[in-house]
Write an enzyme that holds these catalytic residues in place. Sequence first.
Site, PDB file in Angstrom:
ATOM      1  CB  CYS A   6      35.054  43.209  33.144  1.00  0.00           C
ATOM      2  SG  CYS A   6      34.150  43.294  34.699  1.00  0.00           S
ATOM      3  CB  CYS A  32      36.144  49.160  36.707  1.00  0.00           C
ATOM      4  SG  CYS A  32      34.360  49.270  36.614  1.00  0.00           S
ATOM      5  CB  CYS A  37      30.368  48.514  36.176  1.00  0.00           C
ATOM      6  SG  CYS A  37      31.428  48.636  34.735  1.00  0.00           S
ATOM      7  CG  ASP A  52      36.248  43.981  37.323  1.00  0.00           C
ATOM      8  OD1 ASP A  52      37.367  43.475  37.127  1.00  0.00           O
ATOM      9  OD2 ASP A  52      35.936  45.110  36.943  1.00  0.00           O
TER      10      ASP A  52
HETATM   11 FE1  FES Z   1      34.336  45.215  35.464  1.00  0.00          FE
HETATM   12 FE2  FES Z   1      33.330  47.587  35.574  1.00  0.00          FE
HETATM   13  S1  FES Z   1      34.769  46.880  34.113  1.00  0.00           S
HETATM   14  S2  FES Z   1      32.830  45.929  36.804  1.00  0.00           S
END
Ligand code: FES
Length: 140
Positions: free
Chosen positions: A34, A59, A103, A36
């Site tokens: 993602c 997230c 995540c 992140d």
């Molecule tokens: Fe990226 Fe949860 S969607 S860490």
Amino acid sequence: MLYSDKVLEHFASPHNVGEIENADGVGEVGNAKCGDIMKMYLKIDGGVITDAKFKTFGCGAAIATSSMATDMIKGSTIEDALKLSNQAVVEALDGLPASKIHCSVLAEQAVKSALADYYRKNGVDPTPIVGDIGECDACH
Ligand code: FES
């Protein structure tokens, strides 16, 4: 309900958010799935993690799992922290939806990455101890 009460609690009021000045180990990992990013700071004294804080551009599930993971490793030995799996964190949160399991991996990897940094700072090769932290497309 998609999320457990515990996930919602940790998301609404996450524990251990922030930075530690002069941390003994700092880790940064990215989630290839993602994009992140998570940063983890550890204070270590005599082989015990005395403090842990995190910051994330992630997230809600990443925030909740990091909040829980930092709670779980505080006061534990390095050895026990290295054994912390993302599944254990998910269980402690009473589960996560399948699409959000990745995540929780971010939290586990961030802990391992910070411990690897701690070993490197102390002149020890972390690879045999920490093992493969996993892919990190966002930060390497
Ligand atoms: Fe990226 Fe949860 S969607 S860490």
